[in-house]
Design a protein around this motif. Structure first.
Motif, short mmCIF file in Angstrom:
data_model
loop_
_atom_site.label_atom_id
_atom_site.label_comp_id
_atom_site.label_asym_id
_atom_site.label_seq_id
_atom_site.Cartn_x
_atom_site.Cartn_y
_atom_site.Cartn_z
N MET A 1 0.73 -1.19 -0.04
CA MET A 1 0.04 -0.14 0.15
C MET A 1 0.79 1.58 0.14
O MET A 1 0.70 2.25 -0.76
N GLY A 2 2.05 1.26 0.70
CA GLY A 2 2.75 2.31 0.87
C GLY A 2 3.43 2.55 -0.65
O GLY A 2 3.50 3.79 -1.01
N ARG A 3 4.03 1.64 -1.05
CA ARG A 3 4.62 1.58 -2.55
C ARG A 3 3.43 2.13 -3.53
O ARG A 3 3.75 3.06 -4.36
N SER A 4 2.35 1.74 -3.47
CA SER A 4 1.09 2.30 -4.28
C SER A 4 0.94 3.82 -4.05
O SER A 4 0.81 4.60 -5.17
N LEU A 5 1.04 4.15 -2.93
CA LEU A 5 0.62 5.65 -2.64
C LEU A 5 1.86 6.25 -2.89
O LEU A 5 1.55 7.68 -3.68
N SER A 6 3.09 6.02 -3.02
CA SER A 6 4.37 6.61 -3.32
C SER A 6 4.30 6.74 -4.77
O SER A 6 4.59 7.82 -5.27
N LEU A 7 3.84 5.62 -5.53
CA LEU A 7 3.87 5.77 -6.96
C LEU A 7 2.79 6.75 -7.52
O LEU A 7 3.11 7.40 -8.34
N ARG A 8 1.58 6.70 -6.91
CA ARG A 8 0.54 7.55 -7.30
C ARG A 8 0.72 9.19 -6.94
O ARG A 8 0.42 9.96 -7.80
N LEU A 9 1.80 9.34 -5.84
CA LEU A 9 2.01 10.67 -5.54
C LEU A 9 3.02 11.18 -6.49
O LEU A 9 2.79 12.33 -6.99
N LEU A 10 3.97 10.35 -6.77
CA LEU A 10 5.17 10.50 -7.93
C LEU A 10 4.53 11.02 -9.32
O LEU A 10 4.81 11.87 -9.79
N ARG B 1 6.42 7.77 4.31
CA ARG B 1 7.02 7.13 5.60
C ARG B 1 6.32 6.94 6.57
O ARG B 1 6.30 6.22 7.35
N PRO B 2 5.53 8.26 7.15
CA PRO B 2 4.85 8.01 8.35
C PRO B 2 3.73 7.52 8.20
O PRO B 2 3.33 6.73 9.22
N VAL B 3 3.13 7.29 6.84
CA VAL B 3 1.87 6.42 6.61
C VAL B 3 2.43 4.98 6.91
O VAL B 3 1.78 4.13 7.17
N ALA B 4 3.45 4.60 6.35
CA ALA B 4 3.94 3.26 6.52
C ALA B 4 4.20 2.85 7.68
O ALA B 4 3.88 1.86 8.32
N ALA B 5 4.90 3.81 8.70
CA ALA B 5 5.13 3.57 9.89
C ALA B 5 3.80 3.61 10.72
O ALA B 5 3.80 2.74 11.76
N LEU B 6 2.64 4.48 10.53
CA LEU B 6 1.52 4.19 11.06
C LEU B 6 0.88 2.81 10.96
O LEU B 6 0.19 2.29 11.80
N THR B 7 0.96 2.62 9.47
CA THR B 7 0.36 0.98 9.20
C THR B 7 1.08 0.18 9.95
O THR B 7 0.15 -0.76 10.44
N ALA B 8 2.29 0.02 10.01
CA ALA B 8 3.10 -1.20 10.93
C ALA B 8 2.59 -0.95 12.30
O ALA B 8 2.41 -1.85 12.83
N ALA B 9 2.37 0.11 12.79
CA ALA B 9 2.05 0.32 14.31
C ALA B 9 0.55 -0.57 14.31
O ALA B 9 0.20 -0.87 15.37
N ILE B 10 -0.53 0.16 13.43
CA ILE B 10 -1.68 -0.36 13.59
C ILE B 10 -1.76 -1.99 13.61
O ILE B 10 -2.66 -2.67 14.20
N ARG B 11 -1.04 -2.34 12.48
CA ARG B 11 -0.87 -4.09 12.62
C ARG B 11 -0.52 -4.65 13.84
O ARG B 11 -0.82 -5.65 14.14
N ARG C 1 -0.59 15.12 13.56
CA ARG C 1 -1.59 14.90 14.29
C ARG C 1 -2.31 13.70 14.13
O ARG C 1 -2.81 13.27 15.34
N LEU C 2 -2.25 13.00 13.03
CA LEU C 2 -2.64 11.74 12.79
C LEU C 2 -1.90 10.69 13.70
O LEU C 2 -2.44 9.90 14.57
N ALA C 3 -0.60 11.04 14.02
CA ALA C 3 0.31 10.06 14.65
C ALA C 3 0.00 10.29 16.23
O ALA C 3 -0.28 9.46 16.94
N GLU C 4 -0.28 11.56 16.39
CA GLU C 4 -0.58 11.69 18.14
C GLU C 4 -1.95 11.25 18.32
O GLU C 4 -2.18 10.75 19.37
N ALA C 5 -3.02 11.06 17.26
CA ALA C 5 -4.23 10.70 17.66
C ALA C 5 -4.07 9.04 17.77
O ALA C 5 -4.70 8.43 18.54
N PHE C 6 -2.97 8.40 17.05
CA PHE C 6 -3.03 7.32 17.01
C PHE C 6 -2.27 6.71 18.28
O PHE C 6 -2.75 5.88 19.17
N ASN C 7 -1.46 7.57 18.79
CA ASN C 7 -0.65 7.25 20.08
C ASN C 7 -1.74 7.41 21.22
O ASN C 7 -1.73 6.35 22.18
N ARG C 8 -2.49 8.57 21.19
CA ARG C 8 -3.53 8.50 22.22
C ARG C 8 -4.47 7.48 22.42
O ARG C 8 -4.84 6.75 23.10
#
Length: 495
Positions: free
Chosen positions: A1-10, A194-204, A225-232
């Protein structure tokens, strides 16, 4: 998913960059072409005017010298010069085209305009010559009438071809910019995903049961703010899981004691070690008490579960004084057995919209707890009053009081200061927890005031009705007031 998002952004970044570069190139080339044509148009018009001025006297005296004018002017400027009479008929042509001599060109727009005394130009695509620019100028007589016209023509393809190096430069610069944009886009896409991938790994990880997983917060933007919300959320899940585990452990511990007591009582009966008679009857009575304790504990746990699940109340018109009187009547036998009196200090009536069964349960737990921790000969005081849009109920005792460091824990489930004494009194440490849940379900608040050696006051504040009164206007939680229990067993026992 991270690669796909990176490719779409690029790809999105490159597409936007390509569109911008293409737009800039097209606008730049269009501007250059228009500027070059405009300059060429002005120069050609000036040449047509000069030829017309030179041809004027010969149009009056004779046409022979017009041939030299057309040839010389056309050769010097590198253009085709055509001189026409007042009807638009070709008199001279610097290109010596026999098919054109004595032919009328008056139908051409620029020639027609010149014969009317105006200056005109026109760009036309000609077979074999490409885009050709025409400029026409009138040959005026002394009174301003047109004696004829001059038509000057030249191909602008060589002029436009001169822009080819500019096109190549623009293309080269655009390709270089696109490569730079690709590199920048790749870096940007990686930094965003990169933060999205880290957040995905943490969610898993959390999904797999690792509630210690957290995400580093490196920015204050939406991703930060999304990372802070996840940590909370992870912190809350950790606390809830710890609370659940503690609850299960405490519940298992509380169930183990009466079950062990039942086993110790039943085994002698089954083995015949206790003969029929008074001793056997005592065993059976004790078994009954242990069963009652189990039933009470199960009922308390079920009540807590219902309250925490947010099961709606059943509010109706009730009188808090009547509820307190009912609690007093029910607990009078217990108070008398402990040589404790119960005093009720309240007005004639305090109507409110509440769930009478649940609120009476909360008051019962508070008063029961106060009686259990009151020394013989002391009194438990129930007082009630209206304070604006709120009802206040206070339960006060003269017990040993609660140390300040324990006041914050008395509403915790299964919390007891003196476990052995509490169990003797039948308490599992759930009474105050249930009371607090009921009060808060009514939009109310509950607080405890205690002085060691002097006693404890539990105050419950509740609005006139759920969602009404001061709570609704101020946005604060409404409150029911129940007072006082000694904090030791702050989790007072339920009926």
């Amino acid at each position: 998913m991270g690669r796909s998002l990176s490719l779409r952004l690029l790809l999105s970044y490159l597409l936007v960059t390509l569109l911008v570069l293409a737009t800039v190139d097209v606008l730049s080339l269009t501007y250059l072409e228009r500027t070059a044509l405009s300059e060429r148009r002005a120069a050609l018009s000036e040449q047509a005017t000069v030829v017309a001025g030179a041809s004027r006297q010969y149009m009056l005296k004779g046409h022979d010298y017009l041939e030299y004018i057309a040839q010389d002017m056309g050769r010097l400027a590198g253009t085709r010069v055509i001189i026409l009479d007042a009807r638009g008929v070709v008199l001279r042509d610097s290109f010596y085209d026999p098919s054109l001599l004595n032919t009328s060109l008056a139908a051409r727009p620029e020639v027609g305009a010149a014969l009317e005394g105006a200056y005109a130009t026109r760009l036309e695509r000609v077979d074999g010559a490409g885009r050709t620019l025409y400029a026409a100028a009138p040959i005026p007589d002394d009174r301003g009438r047109a004696l004829g016209a001059v038509l000057v023509a030249t191909s602008v393809e060589p002029l436009l071809a001169e822009l080819a190096p500019v096109r190549r430069v623009l293309l080269t610069v655009s390709l270089a910019a696109l490569l730079v944009a690709a590199g920048a886009g790749w870096w940007l896409a990686r930094s965003l995903t990169r933060p999205v991938a880290a957040l995905t790994a943490a969610i898993r990880a959390v999904e797999a049961g690792d509630l210690t997983s957290r995400v580093a917060v490196d920015s204050q933007d939406e991703l930060g703010r999304l990372a802070e919300a996840f940590n909370r959320m992870a912190d809350r899940l950790s606390r809830l899981e710890a609370s659940r585990q503690a609850f299960v452990a405490d519940a298992a511990h509380e169930l183990r004691t009466p079950l062990a007591g039942l086993k110790a009582l039943v085994e002698p009966l089954l083995s015949g070690a206790v003969p029929p008679g008074p001793e056997q009857e005592a065993f059976l009575r004790e078994i009954g008490r242990e069963v009652d304790r189990l039933a009470e504990l199960a009922a308390d746990l079920l009540t807590l579960s219902e309250l925490e699940a947010g099961r709606p109340l059943a509010p109706g018109e009730s009188d808090l004084v009547v509820l307190l009187g009912s609690v007093r009547a029910r607990l009078t036998p217990l108070a008398q057995a402990r040589a404790v009196s119960i005093h009720l200090d309240a007005p004639a009536a305090l109507p409110a919209v509440v769930d009478p069964l649940k609120l009476e349960r909360a008051f019962y737990n508070l008063v029961h707890n106060a009686i259990a921790h009151s020394p013989a000969g002391e009194a438990v005081t129930l007082s009630a009053a209206r304070q604006g849009d709120w009802m206040s109920v206070t339960v006060a005792d003269r017990g040993p009081g609660i140390p300040p460091e324990e006041l914050g824990r008395i509403f915790d489930r299964f919390y007891r200061r003196e476990r052995s004494r509490s169990r003797e009194r039948g308490g599992a440490g759930l009474g105050l927890s249930i009371a607090r849940e009921i009060v808060e379900a009514h939009g109310g608040r509950i607080r405890v005031e205690s002085v060691v050696g002097e006693g404890t006051r539990v105050v419950v504040e509740i609005p006139e009705g759920p969602g009404t009164g001061a709570a609704a206007r101020t946005g604060q939680a409404g409150a029911v007031t129940a007072a006082g229990t000694d904090g030791p067993e702050a989790a007072g026992d339920t009926p």
